[in-house]
Scaffold this active site. Sequence first.
Site, PDB file in Angstrom:
ATOM      1  N   GLU A  71       0.769  -1.241  -0.122  1.00 37.06           N
ATOM      2  CA  GLU A  71       0.031   0.107  -0.079  1.00 37.06           C
ATOM      3  C   GLU A  71       0.939   1.161   0.140  1.00 37.06           C
ATOM      4  O   GLU A  71       0.544   2.351  -0.461  1.00 37.06           O
ATOM      5  CB  GLU A  71      -0.967  -0.163   1.268  1.00 37.06           C
ATOM      6  CG  GLU A  71      -2.328  -0.751   1.058  1.00 37.06           C
ATOM      7  CD  GLU A  71      -1.864  -2.393   1.516  1.00 37.06           C
ATOM      8  OE1 GLU A  71      -0.593  -2.683   1.942  1.00 37.06           O
ATOM      9  OE2 GLU A  71      -2.628  -3.196   1.991  1.00 37.06           O
ATOM     10  N   PHE A 133     -11.440  -7.415  13.571  1.00 37.81           N
ATOM     11  CA  PHE A 133     -10.407  -7.784  12.773  1.00 37.81           C
ATOM     12  C   PHE A 133     -10.042  -6.564  11.915  1.00 37.81           C
ATOM     13  O   PHE A 133     -10.601  -6.174  11.310  1.00 37.81           O
ATOM     14  CB  PHE A 133     -10.751  -8.980  12.272  1.00 37.81           C
ATOM     15  CG  PHE A 133      -9.721  -9.584  11.359  1.00 37.81           C
ATOM     16  CD1 PHE A 133      -8.438  -9.974  11.402  1.00 37.81           C
ATOM     17  CD2 PHE A 133      -9.936  -9.910   9.790  1.00 37.81           C
ATOM     18  CE1 PHE A 133      -7.399 -10.341  10.791  1.00 37.81           C
ATOM     19  CE2 PHE A 133      -9.054  -9.921   8.796  1.00 37.81           C
ATOM     20  CZ  PHE A 133      -7.612 -10.461   9.220  1.00 37.81           C
ATOM     21  N   GLN A 134      -8.665  -6.418  11.524  1.00 36.25           N
ATOM     22  CA  GLN A 134      -8.196  -5.451  10.622  1.00 36.25           C
ATOM     23  C   GLN A 134      -8.963  -4.071  11.234  1.00 36.25           C
ATOM     24  O   GLN A 134      -8.895  -3.212   9.944  1.00 36.25           O
ATOM     25  CB  GLN A 134      -8.383  -5.756   9.112  1.00 36.25           C
ATOM     26  CG  GLN A 134      -7.446  -6.801   8.816  1.00 36.25           C
ATOM     27  CD  GLN A 134      -7.261  -7.282   7.464  1.00 36.25           C
ATOM     28  OE1 GLN A 134      -8.319  -7.050   6.721  1.00 36.25           O
ATOM     29  NE2 GLN A 134      -6.199  -7.713   6.986  1.00 36.25           N
ATOM     30  N   LYS A 183     -17.467  -0.817   6.001  1.00 37.03           N
ATOM     31  CA  LYS A 183     -17.938  -1.777   5.036  1.00 37.03           C
ATOM     32  C   LYS A 183     -19.480  -1.898   4.706  1.00 37.03           C
ATOM     33  O   LYS A 183     -20.023  -1.776   3.672  1.00 37.03           O
ATOM     34  CB  LYS A 183     -17.332  -3.088   5.383  1.00 37.03           C
ATOM     35  CG  LYS A 183     -17.354  -4.105   4.271  1.00 37.03           C
ATOM     36  CD  LYS A 183     -16.777  -5.539   4.522  1.00 37.03           C
ATOM     37  CE  LYS A 183     -16.839  -6.459   3.533  1.00 37.03           C
ATOM     38  NZ  LYS A 183     -16.256  -7.682   3.922  1.00 37.03           N
ATOM     39  N   MET A 499      24.156   8.595   2.016  1.00 31.43           N
ATOM     40  CA  MET A 499      24.149   9.748   2.808  1.00 31.43           C
ATOM     41  C   MET A 499      24.533   9.520   4.107  1.00 31.43           C
ATOM     42  O   MET A 499      24.978  10.487   4.959  1.00 31.43           O
ATOM     43  CB  MET A 499      22.926  10.435   2.491  1.00 31.43           C
ATOM     44  CG  MET A 499      22.622  11.945   2.801  1.00 31.43           C
ATOM     45  SD  MET A 499      23.801  13.030   2.147  1.00 31.43           S
ATOM     46  CE  MET A 499      23.029  13.655   0.580  1.00 31.43           C
TER      47      MET A 499
END
Lengths: 601, 171
Positions: A71, A133-134, A183, A499
């Site tokens: 993502e 969940f999630q 949802k 760097m």
Amino acid sequence: MADTQAVAASQPAAPAARSKARERSGADILCECLVDLGVEVVFGYPGGAVLPIYDALYAHPKIKHILVRHEQAATHAAEGYARSTGKPGVVLVTSGPGATNAITGITDALMDSIPMIVITGQVATHLIGTDAFQEADTVGLTRHCTKHNYLVKTPGRLAHVIHEAFHIATSGRPGPVVIDIPKDVQVATAPYSRPDPIDHPSYRPAFHGDPRLIESAVEMLMAAERPILYTGGGVINSGPEAAAHLRALAAMTGAPVTSTLMGLGAFPASSPQWLGMLGMHGTYEANFAMNKADLILCLGARFDDRVTGRLDAFSPNSKKIHVDIDRSSVNKNVLVDLAVIGDVGSVMADMIALLEKRGYTRPDFAEWWARIEGWRARRSLDYVEGGEEIMPQRAIADLFAATRGKDVIITTEVGQHQMWAAQHFHFDDPNKWLTSGGLGTMGYGLPAAIGAQLGNPDALVIDIAGDASIQMNIQELGTATQYRLPVKIFILNNEYMGMVRQWQELTYESRYSESYSDSLPDFVKLAEAYGWTGIRIDGHDDLAAGIQRMIDTPGPVLVDCRVAKLSNCFPMIPSGAAHTDMLLDPSMVSGTMDDEAKALV
Amino acid sequence: MHITEEQSQRHVLSLTVANEAGILARIAGMFTARGYNIDSLTVADITQDHSISRITIVTNGPPRMIDQIIAQLDRLVPVHRVVDLTEVGPYVERELALVKVAGTGDHRIEALRLAEVFRAKVVDTTIESFIFEITGTTEKIDTFAGLMRQIGLVEIGRTGVVGLIRGKAAI
């Protein structure tokens, strides 16, 4: 689905719309809105809490969905798309880990003012707060890394919120906006009709600058003997007209022009008035001109700490005019004499019109230019060659030379290679240079290149990368393969987080703590495993041919260019130092720093 | 190495904001995220349709920080207006406190007497305690609480400051 109906029933009734418009699911409404808003590409990754939206996407072939591998990459790809096309980037991810993975890119877009809409799935409304969940508190987590965010609890609100989110993301100072959609709200239905244009009660960004302040700015400019135009990413964000106005303003005044990292390309690097980038790794002439100027006209830049160096020594004898669309950028780091709040393109157009009205003629800045030419003669970007190893600057210079005449878009990761690219790859047009400036996100370049290639199918898109950074989103090789995107990656491989190693050399007496890139993969074989062409450049003899082969090979190509391992990025203003304390080459490095300097980033 | 701090000034900021979920977190979080101070913060909706809330924030910092705070508040999407009452001119500020004092004998009598001086109202009483309601400036309430501390202060609840500019105009 009882909950779904409860949600549908609890929405406010809209009698007029209800009778006319057909009921649609929240997911459908979202897709319709995206089509109405002209969205062509969505970068995303499916998951449980966005399945209804993915099902609706299936029925909306107008929207092209790009399946990333992580993502975070979706957000950077959206940034690359946005920065190279001027259109907002759109991201679709699931709840919980989908949203948290997107946060780095959202923050990146906030820091660099990139218009982006991130749609996150959320657990059903009745599960919010139950540690489902999630489940993650996405609006809570993204509150301070977005320009604005929403949790939409009824499908009847969706259309308005989505249109408003696009308005907020793309107007004023652009930035990311998150829309969190549970949802059940994706499944529940509501009537949909295209909302009226947004007339927001409290969000009203200024566009035109105050004419009286613009008049003062013009008078200060006319009185200046040693002016400099200090430009930034705001000129790019404002659009191609702003870049045209900048060129016109520079041509009218004959003033020197420098730019921040984010603003490269707004003013042509091929112009004799161009001084190069300023700041920590900027040119000697740009930083000295800033220091000795009597007027700084700051256009869409924000006096960032990388630009100013030590604040009390920053351009001590100049008047400063700051043109910015965001008032909070004014007087944040540097106190200015005059601030004009507005779109930088509009303000420049007004300034030009006023200069013309006053019969302004190009003043004689010969003396000022003579001093600048003196600083330019130090040739601060030069580097020593002659060894067996390819100098990284040479590799970029050759890449630049080999790509002349093509429509090139460069993305970068973050580190030495990024600064060398900014110094040695020169841009004549806006929207061709995509880099993570404010947040400095390693792993930005490859997904950004994918986004840029999607928005510019015919361009030659090259991610100039480092061996460490490229591994931060290396999985996106698969995305480019899947969509047949002919992205090129040019890795300056010095086997170090260069760097970090450079700072350790300069600040910590060369104690290279954890900065060596051990166990590097065989990048050529890795590229081939993903269906890419892999090319290795080992030495001077391969350089020109390798670059040419990369350009000539259709499809995605990864080049592993082995470069000098210990070269440093110069010039450099050490942290805590003034512009005039620039280090031009390794011989000027003393090797230790005091605590005050160490404490600065 | 030592970290130095700048001189602070107290400022009372009055905001009108959209009365929507998360607005308080957005504003309070902006203060923490950018390292600004909140001495007190009050919020309640103020319109008949409950669409707008007024938030009054007492903050402190050097002048440039105050200027930044106002600019940062102003760019939040749901914020309608930000006014620095301390800067715009004469204004009224008040705070309400409930002050519980327990004691008997002389202390109890003294508490009542002081309450009268401060025009505090008794809103609850038992044989051994009072709850006083007092309104006034922060300084007045600080003084009252300081006196009560010596004669049996048990606990105190304060609303934080609300303020309005004087005269007929609205912010």
